[in-house]
Design a protein around this motif. Structure first.
Motif, PDB file in Angstrom:
ATOM      1  N   ILE A 264       4.967  -1.359 -16.032  1.00 44.93           N
ATOM      2  CA  ILE A 264       3.858  -1.298 -15.125  1.00 44.93           C
ATOM      3  C   ILE A 264       4.355  -0.956 -13.658  1.00 44.93           C
ATOM      4  O   ILE A 264       3.847  -0.149 -12.902  1.00 44.93           O
ATOM      5  CB  ILE A 264       3.073  -2.334 -15.043  1.00 44.93           C
ATOM      6  N   GLN A 265       5.329  -2.103 -13.036  1.00 46.45           N
ATOM      7  CA  GLN A 265       5.680  -1.813 -11.853  1.00 46.45           C
ATOM      8  C   GLN A 265       6.521  -0.489 -11.443  1.00 46.45           C
ATOM      9  O   GLN A 265       6.180   0.180 -10.645  1.00 46.45           O
ATOM     10  CB  GLN A 265       6.648  -3.080 -11.569  1.00 46.45           C
ATOM     11  N   TRP A 266       7.191  -0.004 -12.576  1.00 43.02           N
ATOM     12  CA  TRP A 266       8.015   1.342 -12.524  1.00 43.02           C
ATOM     13  C   TRP A 266       6.969   2.317 -12.284  1.00 43.02           C
ATOM     14  O   TRP A 266       7.081   3.309 -11.629  1.00 43.02           O
ATOM     15  CB  TRP A 266       8.846   1.535 -13.538  1.00 43.02           C
ATOM     16  N   PHE A 267       5.934   2.351 -13.056  1.00 39.63           N
ATOM     17  CA  PHE A 267       4.873   3.210 -13.178  1.00 39.63           C
ATOM     18  C   PHE A 267       3.998   3.467 -11.721  1.00 39.63           C
ATOM     19  O   PHE A 267       3.664   4.270 -11.351  1.00 39.63           O
ATOM     20  CB  PHE A 267       3.982   2.934 -14.367  1.00 39.63           C
TER      21      PHE A 267
ATOM     22  N   PRO B 135      -2.734   0.961  -9.040  1.00 42.53           N
ATOM     23  CA  PRO B 135      -1.343   0.775  -8.954  1.00 42.53           C
ATOM     24  C   PRO B 135      -0.938   0.190  -7.670  1.00 42.53           C
ATOM     25  O   PRO B 135      -0.170  -0.491  -7.728  1.00 42.53           O
ATOM     26  CB  PRO B 135      -0.877   2.384  -9.209  1.00 42.53           C
ATOM     27  N   VAL B 136      -1.847   0.272  -6.667  1.00 42.01           N
ATOM     28  CA  VAL B 136      -1.612  -0.365  -5.657  1.00 42.01           C
ATOM     29  C   VAL B 136      -1.689  -2.073  -5.773  1.00 42.01           C
ATOM     30  O   VAL B 136      -0.902  -2.790  -5.228  1.00 42.01           O
ATOM     31  CB  VAL B 136      -2.707   0.098  -4.403  1.00 42.01           C
ATOM     32  N   VAL B 137      -2.569  -2.320  -6.478  1.00 42.06           N
ATOM     33  CA  VAL B 137      -3.127  -3.802  -6.777  1.00 42.06           C
ATOM     34  C   VAL B 137      -1.692  -4.469  -7.503  1.00 42.06           C
ATOM     35  O   VAL B 137      -0.933  -5.300  -7.377  1.00 42.06           O
ATOM     36  CB  VAL B 137      -4.181  -4.266  -7.525  1.00 42.06           C
ATOM     37  N   PHE B 138      -1.233  -3.481  -8.524  1.00 44.09           N
ATOM     38  CA  PHE B 138      -0.047  -3.986  -9.279  1.00 44.09           C
ATOM     39  C   PHE B 138       1.093  -4.002  -8.415  1.00 44.09           C
ATOM     40  O   PHE B 138       2.100  -5.051  -8.515  1.00 44.09           O
ATOM     41  CB  PHE B 138       0.401  -2.911 -10.323  1.00 44.09           C
ATOM     42  N   LEU B 139       1.297  -3.222  -7.402  1.00 41.95           N
ATOM     43  CA  LEU B 139       2.423  -3.339  -6.684  1.00 41.95           C
ATOM     44  C   LEU B 139       2.488  -4.469  -5.832  1.00 41.95           C
ATOM     45  O   LEU B 139       3.162  -5.118  -5.257  1.00 41.95           O
ATOM     46  CB  LEU B 139       2.884  -1.933  -5.658  1.00 41.95           C
TER      47      LEU B 139
ATOM     48  N   LYS C  54      -0.591   7.630   4.112  1.00 38.69           N
ATOM     49  CA  LYS C  54      -0.357   6.335   4.340  1.00 38.69           C
ATOM     50  C   LYS C  54      -1.367   5.139   3.624  1.00 38.69           C
ATOM     51  O   LYS C  54      -2.775   5.430   4.156  1.00 38.69           O
ATOM     52  CB  LYS C  54      -0.179   5.913   6.001  1.00 38.69           C
ATOM     53  N   VAL C  55      -1.165   4.316   2.921  1.00 35.38           N
ATOM     54  CA  VAL C  55      -1.935   3.130   2.455  1.00 35.38           C
ATOM     55  C   VAL C  55      -1.202   1.810   2.590  1.00 35.38           C
ATOM     56  O   VAL C  55      -0.373   1.727   2.599  1.00 35.38           O
ATOM     57  CB  VAL C  55      -2.095   3.663   0.850  1.00 35.38           C
ATOM     58  N   THR C  56      -2.260   1.154   3.029  1.00 31.84           N
ATOM     59  CA  THR C  56      -1.932  -0.260   3.348  1.00 31.84           C
ATOM     60  C   THR C  56      -2.667  -1.256   2.554  1.00 31.84           C
ATOM     61  O   THR C  56      -3.690  -1.280   2.403  1.00 31.84           O
ATOM     62  CB  THR C  56      -2.063  -0.718   4.871  1.00 31.84           C
ATOM     63  N   SER C  57      -1.810  -2.247   1.985  1.00 31.54           N
ATOM     64  CA  SER C  57      -2.569  -3.155   1.130  1.00 31.54           C
ATOM     65  C   SER C  57      -1.991  -4.711   1.964  1.00 31.54           C
ATOM     66  O   SER C  57      -1.028  -4.893   2.040  1.00 31.54           O
ATOM     67  CB  SER C  57      -1.943  -3.293  -0.043  1.00 31.54           C
ATOM     68  N   ARG C  58      -3.050  -5.583   2.048  1.00 31.61           N
ATOM     69  CA  ARG C  58      -2.757  -6.623   2.626  1.00 31.61           C
ATOM     70  C   ARG C  58      -3.418  -7.929   1.988  1.00 31.61           C
ATOM     71  O   ARG C  58      -4.427  -7.856   1.382  1.00 31.61           O
ATOM     72  CB  ARG C  58      -3.605  -6.628   4.198  1.00 31.61           C
ATOM     73  N   VAL C  59      -2.593  -8.871   1.622  1.00 31.35           N
ATOM     74  CA  VAL C  59      -2.766  -9.963   0.979  1.00 31.35           C
ATOM     75  C   VAL C  59      -3.439 -10.986   1.770  1.00 31.35           C
ATOM     76  O   VAL C  59      -3.016 -11.301   2.942  1.00 31.35           O
ATOM     77  CB  VAL C  59      -1.481 -10.625   0.113  1.00 31.35           C
ATOM     78  N   LEU C  60      -4.615 -11.749   1.424  1.00 26.09           N
ATOM     79  CA  LEU C  60      -5.339 -12.396   2.380  1.00 26.09           C
ATOM     80  C   LEU C  60      -5.060 -14.093   1.599  1.00 26.09           C
ATOM     81  O   LEU C  60      -4.691 -13.949   0.780  1.00 26.09           O
ATOM     82  CB  LEU C  60      -6.831 -12.270   2.357  1.00 26.09           C
ATOM     83  N   GLU C  61      -5.284 -14.934   2.497  1.00 27.57           N
ATOM     84  CA  GLU C  61      -5.265 -16.412   2.020  1.00 27.57           C
ATOM     85  C   GLU C  61      -6.026 -16.565   0.821  1.00 27.57           C
ATOM     86  O   GLU C  61      -7.243 -16.426   0.568  1.00 27.57           O
ATOM     87  CB  GLU C  61      -5.893 -17.596   3.010  1.00 27.57           C
ATOM     88  N   PRO C  62      -5.287 -17.145  -0.422  1.00 31.20           N
ATOM     89  CA  PRO C  62      -6.100 -17.558  -1.287  1.00 31.20           C
ATOM     90  C   PRO C  62      -6.887 -18.868  -1.520  1.00 31.20           C
ATOM     91  O   PRO C  62      -6.737 -19.516  -0.580  1.00 31.20           O
ATOM     92  CB  PRO C  62      -4.877 -17.601  -2.547  1.00 31.20           C
ATOM     93  N   ILE C  63      -7.962 -18.739  -2.450  1.00 33.08           N
ATOM     94  CA  ILE C  63      -8.812 -19.684  -2.260  1.00 33.08           C
ATOM     95  C   ILE C  63      -8.708 -20.278  -3.740  1.00 33.08           C
ATOM     96  O   ILE C  63      -9.036 -19.827  -4.868  1.00 33.08           O
ATOM     97  CB  ILE C  63     -10.099 -19.264  -1.990  1.00 33.08           C
ATOM     98  N   ASP C  64      -8.412 -21.873  -3.783  1.00 30.51           N
ATOM     99  CA  ASP C  64      -8.247 -22.323  -5.120  1.00 30.51           C
ATOM    100  C   ASP C  64      -9.606 -22.986  -5.327  1.00 30.51           C
ATOM    101  O   ASP C  64     -10.067 -24.017  -4.481  1.00 30.51           O
ATOM    102  CB  ASP C  64      -7.138 -23.416  -4.940  1.00 30.51           C
ATOM    103  N   VAL C  65     -10.427 -22.467  -6.151  1.00 31.36           N
ATOM    104  CA  VAL C  65     -11.877 -23.063  -6.387  1.00 31.36           C
ATOM    105  C   VAL C  65     -11.706 -24.192  -6.955  1.00 31.36           C
ATOM    106  O   VAL C  65     -12.632 -25.037  -6.568  1.00 31.36           O
ATOM    107  CB  VAL C  65     -12.494 -21.736  -7.543  1.00 31.36           C
TER     108      VAL C  65
END
Length: 719
Positions: free
Chosen positions: A522-525, A567-571, A680-691
């Protein structure tokens, strides 16, 4: 000391290791990548167990050097100053055991000593003389292996004479202690029961470096119990010449059938580009032992801009050593001034000690200070450029590393013997190369010099097989846009079909590794999709993923503008994750197969009922991790569309962790693409929320107010 406070600052994998329950998960093997904080995990595990009420004197922790044992003891005693944990080397443990009194006699007497054993350096010359008198060829017997029990029966009578001399005099070498401690445990039940009762928990650091006899000692002490906690990195097993056996890591899961495995993959040392090179070194490793190093430091060391630049490792080619040294000296001076670095932030690493002497002399001639080298006045410098062998650099790190001698015969070094022996040596040379690469924090330069004086003569060298290949540049297709899209779709579907054909062979020959194989593919793909669609993907703040506990339900929530988002989310999260998808997507050939394989949930938008399907899946534990687009459908613009609250209600029901991800530019890379050029595509991770943690803090949560609106505001700010 509050046990909970010991866990502060740990990422989810480190936390899982420290909290491991041996009764539920049996023995634990921690595969710890370079720079992942393995020693911290081991010491925090000891602190946590003491805080939970375990008697410190019942804990045994083993490592390989007295220095490492002292450092671990200092860390443990910061919280528990009087803790009587036995933190020691294997040899000091064996000596301690032999000197214990068990019942009416000392343990050393049980194994035949006439007087207490006293370790000494091996008197090799005297030993060879004794072998000659007994007519034993010197190549058949190593002094360190005198008490081994693997010799042929024909040799044992002659060995008895040699062994008795050691037992009578008490003069032992260090490895004698290990073998005799094993004999004590395996042949004397009284001693075995005594020492197993003395230590209820055993921890081992640098597990990849233990040799077969040390492994036997650990197993003999453990018996059938489950309380074994070992930390190691098979990728850093570089002491085969000392007898270390990397096979001990490979055999762990076979010897301990119920054991657990945790990977520490967050690297808190190096920038992502250096880790990308490090990960490529072991692409052909068995899947179950493979690790993927991820950059866990979001800010860089001390805020120095060199770290934020995330430089790609460079390869420098030189015709001769003079040209090479001019480059090195000039670049050290320039970097030092430009980034306000100290001399001690620079290191030159080499494979062999004679190389080290050459570079030290060359730097001295150039007027640069060298760490550890005596000055003319008799003083020794602390703040200078470090020049050392890769073996000596293990456990250390430097902002800038010049890795010299990337040539066949130097790195990798010369391999000799049978084909199998040469392959083993080459494997270790590759691991040594990995150790050298991962010493660099911000900037790595690999040096290849075509000719140099070596072993008394001028020699020409070929480039090292380890040197990274230049990344191929994709040729931009000059096609009409419609033809470009048709080309991409056909290639993507073909790749999906190709791997469907490969999957039965994975089931047949690697049945226990199917999920790992799918994760890898999946990562390779996903990377393949980025290449074929001509996307340059930048992932920001990926280190925040280390705060997510992936053993619990996780909802990855992101804005949705394109098919490319998947695929952006996977990566971005570097994990295989199911997602909620329209039922119509299940009609696409080959895509349907893979969507079911990764655990997607198909919903009919007209009939609804998606929430029920998600609840059912979570209830059966089939989809503990899913990707959700709270907008429901793909947005028509880069702005966020209205959110739906259903997924947030589910997150509360599941007490999940919500991981927000913001994607920019994906629509322009596919749906609203206007040409075939790179996008160009940018993906940014935000602070997770532990419900779950939020519910413990606030009590009952209202989905819109406490989650949906909060996350939407964060995502809008990030956009």
């Amino acid at each position: 000391m509050d046990a909970q406070s010991i866990l502060d600052g740990l990422n989810s994998d480190q936390r899982a290791a420290v909290l491991h329950d041996h009764q539920k998960g049996a023995q634990l093997l921690i595969l710890a990548g370079a720079g992942s904080g393995k020693t911290s995990v081991l010491t925090k595990r000891i602190q946590y167990r003491i805080a939970m009420g375990v008697d410190p004197e019942k804990i045994l922790a083993l490592t390989f050097t007295a220095k490492a044992a002292a450092e671990m003891r200092e860390r443990v005693q910061k919280l528990f100053p009087k803790a009587g944990v036995r933190l020691c080397t294997f040899h000091s443990l064996a000596l301690f055991m032999l000197k214990q009194k068990i019942g009416s006699r000392f343990a050393y007497e049980m194994v035949g000593f006439k007087k207490p054993p006293v370790p000494q350096e091996s008197a090799e010359r005297d030993f060879l003389t004794k072998l000659s008198r007994l007519r034993i060829p010197s190549g058949k017997l190593n002094r360190e292996e005198l008490f081994a029990d693997t010799y042929p029966a024909s040799l044992v009578p002659k060995l008895k004479t040699l062994r008795q001399g050691v037992l009578d005099s008490g003069s032992v070498v260090f490895e004698d202690l290990i073998y005799l401690a094993i004999s004590l445990l395996e042949k004397h039940r009284e001693a075995r029961d005594y020492f197993r009762a003395q230590w209820s928990e055993i921890l081992v650091d640098e597990y990849q470096d233990i040799n077969p006899s040390q492994y036997r000692l650990v197993k003999a002490l453990l018996g059938s119990r489950k309380e074994l906690f070992v930390v190691g990195d098979d990728d850093q097993a570089i002491y085969g010449f000392r007898g270390a056996d990397i096979g001990n890591i490979n055999r762990f899961c076979e010897d301990f059938k119920e054991s657990s495995l945790i990977r520490l993959e967050w690297n808190y040392r190096s920038v992502p580009e250096i880790l990308h090179l490090a990960n490529s070194i072991f692409e052909n490793k068995p899947l179950r032992l493979r690790k993927v190093l991820r950059a866990g430091n979001t800010r860089g060391s001390g805020g120095n801009p060199l770290y934020r630049e995330n430089r790609r490792p460079e390869v420098w080619y030189s015709e001769n050593p003079v040209e090479e040294m001019l480059k090195i000296v000039g670049w050290i001076k320039e970097l030092r001034e430009s980034y306000e670095l100290e001399w001690k932030n620079f290191a030159i690493l080499v494979r062999y000690n004679r190389q080290r002497l050459y570079y030290e002399a060359a730097l001295k001639d150039a007027g640069l200070p060298i760490a550890g080298v005596e000055l003319d006045e008799g003083e020794t410098l602390e703040n200078g450029v470090h020049v050392e062998t890769v073996h000596a650099s293990k456990g250390l790190q430097y902002a800038v590393v010049f890795y010299a001698g990337l040539a066949e015969g130097l790195t990798p070094g010369e391999c000799q013997g049978s084909r199998a022996e040469r392959q083993r040596q080459l494997d270790e040379e590759r691991r040594l190369y990995y150790v050298g690469v991962t010493r660099a924090e911000a900037y790595l330069i690999l040096l290849y010099c075509k000719q140099r004086f070596w072993k008394g003569k001028l020699r020409k060298f070929k480039k090292s097989r380890f040197l990274p290949q230049a990344r191929p540049k994709n040729e931009e297709l000059k096609l009409p846009l419609i033809l470009f899209k048709i080309y991409v779709v056909v290639r993507v579907l073909f790749v999906m079909f190709e791997h469907i054909l490969k999957l039965p062979f994975v089931y047949l020959f690697h049945k226990n590794e199917v999920d790992l194989w799918v994760d890898k593919k999946i990562q390779w793909f996903s990377n393949f999709c980025m290449d074929i669609i001509n996307i340059d993907l930048t992932i920001e703040d990926q280190a925040l993923l280390g705060k997510v506990d992936w053993t619990r339900p996780v909802f990855v929530m992101g804005n949705h503008n394109s098919f490319v988002d998947i695929p952006v989310v996977f990566l971005t999260i570097e994990r295989t994750i199911g997602f909620i998808a329209k039922a119509q997507l299940g009609r696409i050939p080959f895509l349907n197969f893979w969507m079911h394989k990764i655990g997607c949930i198909f919903i009919n938008r007209e009939k609804g009922g998606g929430a029920d399907l998600v609840r059912e899946a979570l209830a059966h534990g089939r989809v503990p991790r899913i990707s959700v687009f709270p907008e429901g459908t793909r947005g028509k613009s880069d702005d966020l569309a209205p959110f739906k609250s259903g997924s947030f209600r589910l997150a509360i029901e599941a007490q999940a962790t919500i991981l927000p991800v913001v994607i920019k530019g994906s629509a322009g890379a596919w749906e609203r693409r206007r040409d075939c050029g790179r996008k160009k595509v940018t993906s940014r991770v935000l602070e997770p929320i532990d419900v779950r943690a939020l519910m413990q803090e606030k009590g009952e949560l209202e989905p819109r107010r406490d989650l949906m609106n909060v996350i939407r505001e964060r995502m809008e700010t990030a956009l």
